[in-house]
Design a protein around this motif. Structure first.
Motif, PDB file in Angstrom:
ATOM      1  N   ARG A 238       1.003  -1.388  -0.128  1.00  0.00           N
ATOM      2  CA  ARG A 238      -0.034   0.195   0.236  1.00  0.00           C
ATOM      3  C   ARG A 238       0.914   1.263  -0.180  1.00  0.00           C
ATOM      4  O   ARG A 238       0.607   2.325  -0.869  1.00  0.00           O
ATOM      5  CB  ARG A 238      -0.891   0.004   1.274  1.00  0.00           C
ATOM      6  CG  ARG A 238      -1.897   1.286   1.121  1.00  0.00           C
ATOM      7  CD  ARG A 238      -2.973   1.204   2.096  1.00  0.00           C
ATOM      8  NE  ARG A 238      -3.689   2.181   2.689  1.00  0.00           N
ATOM      9  CZ  ARG A 238      -4.559   2.659   1.558  1.00  0.00           C
ATOM     10  NH1 ARG A 238      -4.950   1.995   0.536  1.00  0.00           N
ATOM     11  NH2 ARG A 238      -5.450   3.876   1.758  1.00  0.00           N
TER      12      ARG A 238
ATOM     13  N   GLN B 242       2.404   1.736  -3.464  1.00  0.00           N
ATOM     14  CA  GLN B 242       1.224   2.263  -4.494  1.00  0.00           C
ATOM     15  C   GLN B 242       0.894   3.914  -4.099  1.00  0.00           C
ATOM     16  O   GLN B 242       0.403   4.456  -5.014  1.00  0.00           O
ATOM     17  CB  GLN B 242       0.126   1.313  -4.357  1.00  0.00           C
ATOM     18  CG  GLN B 242       0.404   0.231  -4.865  1.00  0.00           C
ATOM     19  CD  GLN B 242      -1.004  -0.724  -4.614  1.00  0.00           C
ATOM     20  OE1 GLN B 242      -1.940  -0.289  -4.375  1.00  0.00           O
ATOM     21  NE2 GLN B 242      -0.806  -2.073  -5.100  1.00  0.00           N
TER      22      GLN B 242
ATOM     23  N   GLU C 183       5.602   1.006  -8.159  1.00  0.00           N
ATOM     24  CA  GLU C 183       4.191   0.536  -8.284  1.00  0.00           C
ATOM     25  C   GLU C 183       3.260   1.557  -8.166  1.00  0.00           C
ATOM     26  O   GLU C 183       1.800   1.222  -8.218  1.00  0.00           O
ATOM     27  CB  GLU C 183       4.181  -0.494  -6.824  1.00  0.00           C
ATOM     28  CG  GLU C 183       5.103  -1.401  -6.942  1.00  0.00           C
ATOM     29  CD  GLU C 183       4.682  -2.588  -7.800  1.00  0.00           C
ATOM     30  OE1 GLU C 183       3.276  -2.562  -7.883  1.00  0.00           O
ATOM     31  OE2 GLU C 183       5.458  -3.134  -8.420  1.00  0.00           O
TER      32      GLU C 183
ATOM     33  N   SER D  48      -0.397   0.822 -10.234  1.00  0.00           N
ATOM     34  CA  SER D  48      -1.382   0.693  -9.438  1.00  0.00           C
ATOM     35  C   SER D  48      -2.475   1.510  -9.983  1.00  0.00           C
ATOM     36  O   SER D  48      -3.594   1.471  -9.876  1.00  0.00           O
ATOM     37  CB  SER D  48      -1.393   1.066  -8.199  1.00  0.00           C
ATOM     38  OG  SER D  48      -1.075   2.545  -7.807  1.00  0.00           O
TER      39      SER D  48
END
Length: 74
Positions: free
Chosen positions: A53, A56, A63, A67
Motif C-alpha cells: 500500500r 502504491q 508501483e 497501481s
C-alpha cells in the motif's frame, strides 16, 4: 524543513492509520480499539500488505504507476 515538506509530512500522517492524525483529521478522538480488524478482510494487515500500500501511494515508486494502470501503457 521547507513548508512544502511539512505539508507533505502532514498529508502522509493523515493517510497513515498508525498515526493519531489519521483519526483526528476524520473527527475521531483516537484510534478505535478494532482498528486492526476493521479492514475488508477482517484480518490485521500483514507487513507485506502495508508495504504494498505504501509503495502504491508513493509517486517515486514504480508501483505507484502500476497501481494506476499507467505502468502498462509503456
Amino acid at each position: 524543513m521547507s513548508g512544502n515538506q511539512k505539508n507533505l509530512d502532514n498529508r502522509s500522517d493523515q493517510l497513515n492509520t498508525n498515526n493519531d492524525k489519521f483519526y483526528s483529521s476524520r473527527g475521531m478522538d483516537g484510534r478505535p480499539s478494532d482498528w486492526a480488524t476493521s479492514g475488508s478482510t477482517g484480518n490485521p494487515p500483514t507487513q507485506k500488505d502495508l508495504d504494498n500500500r505504501s509503495n502504491q501511494k508513493n509517486p517515486n515508486n514504480p508501483e505507484y504507476d502500476h497501481s494506476r494502470s499507467a505502468g502498462s501503457k509503456k
